[in-house]
Design an enzyme around this catalytic site. Sequence first.
Site, mmCIF file in Angstrom:
data_model
loop_
_atom_site.group_PDB
_atom_site.id
_atom_site.type_symbol
_atom_site.label_atom_id
_atom_site.label_comp_id
_atom_site.label_asym_id
_atom_site.label_seq_id
_atom_site.Cartn_x
_atom_site.Cartn_y
_atom_site.Cartn_z
ATOM 1 N N GLY A 82 0.789 -1.349 0.037
ATOM 2 C CA GLY A 82 -0.099 -0.025 -0.072
ATOM 3 C C GLY A 82 0.804 1.193 0.045
ATOM 4 C CG HIS A 83 -1.303 5.007 0.321
ATOM 5 N ND1 HIS A 83 -2.384 4.215 0.448
ATOM 6 C CD2 HIS A 83 -1.386 5.930 1.094
ATOM 7 C CE1 HIS A 83 -3.220 4.590 1.405
ATOM 8 N NE2 HIS A 83 -2.560 5.930 2.012
ATOM 9 C CG ASN A 84 1.981 7.256 2.565
ATOM 10 O OD1 ASN A 84 2.288 7.557 1.420
ATOM 11 N ND2 ASN A 84 0.897 7.584 3.084
#
Length: 364
Positions: free
Chosen positions: A259-261
């Site tokens: 996922g993002h980050n």
Amino acid sequence: MTLTVADIAQALGTTAHGDTSLILRRPAEPGDAGADDLALAMSPAYANALADSKALAAIVWDGADWQALGLKAAITVPRARLAMAALTQAFDPAPAPTGIHPTAIVPDSCSVGADPSIGPFVVLAEGVTLGDRCRIEAHVSIGPGSTLGNDCWLNAGARVGRNCHFGNRVILQPNAVVGADGFSYVTRDLSNEERAYQSMGREPLTPPEDGTRHRIHSLGGVIFGDDVELGANSCVDAGTIRPTRVGRGTKIDNNVMVGHNCIIGEDCILCGQAAMAGSGVLGDRVVMGGRAGTKDHITVGNDVVMAAATGLYVSVKDGQFIMGQPAMDMPSYRAREKGLRRLPQMLKDIAALQKRVPKDDASD
């Protein structure tokens, strides 16, 4: 391609015995090996199959009596799987550079290094930079401002979004996607999931006044270190503001979601169908078994091993072997499972004891 026994031993960094000039065309299992094949018999368990085969040369275990097995040449290896890494590389060299296919779209603003291989229907956006000897296969697309280091290999159908930056020798398997927008939305007031988490399920959920999901764009891109590999159909989402990062030497299997980050350390392994929710952190040398998953915003320390199907909802410190749903350390998990297996008999024993209690006593 063909290699001599001496060539193969040199590639493996080990010792060859017998007629090292024998020319071999491919590695093969003992049962399938012909006279010009290299039989792979790296443990004593293959001794009988090797003796019955037509092979004249083989990779054998340390201490094997290769002449008694009917071989003319042999290569000894101390660690079989490590030998397989060097062997498969030796028999699978990179093809010669092919240049830029006429159907590829390469804008003038792109920088392409020496000896490229850019296949049919590749699309590079404005400002893309490719290092030397990059191999970009058919139907790959690379977004604006992205950069690849030297010797990167993007297999057919891979997608790289905007502002993604790869080190050297990065590999994307077919249809891998790097740099798609993260799964990130917000409602005007608290969403159902936020209210559920706050109340820990103690309050019923009612329809919100406004449940519209407002999209949060991902501006941060992705950064891969050297020697990262991403499997087929796997996805690494772009960061919201800062980039999602994958450290040097990390290998990600097929059908994995990052996922993002997220931040992933060096030399990690993420096996098939593993998933990291957004903003998670993995230390160095972490192993996520198949279908393992992590909650968002948690940190996993260095050298943690997560068994297959582990569900991790809290941060864990360095060096733990965890398993289960929810995750716990292996000794605790095994103790729990042993206890659960004993429950049926324990219930029978309790029922039998209850029958032995006199009714008058039971009513007291």
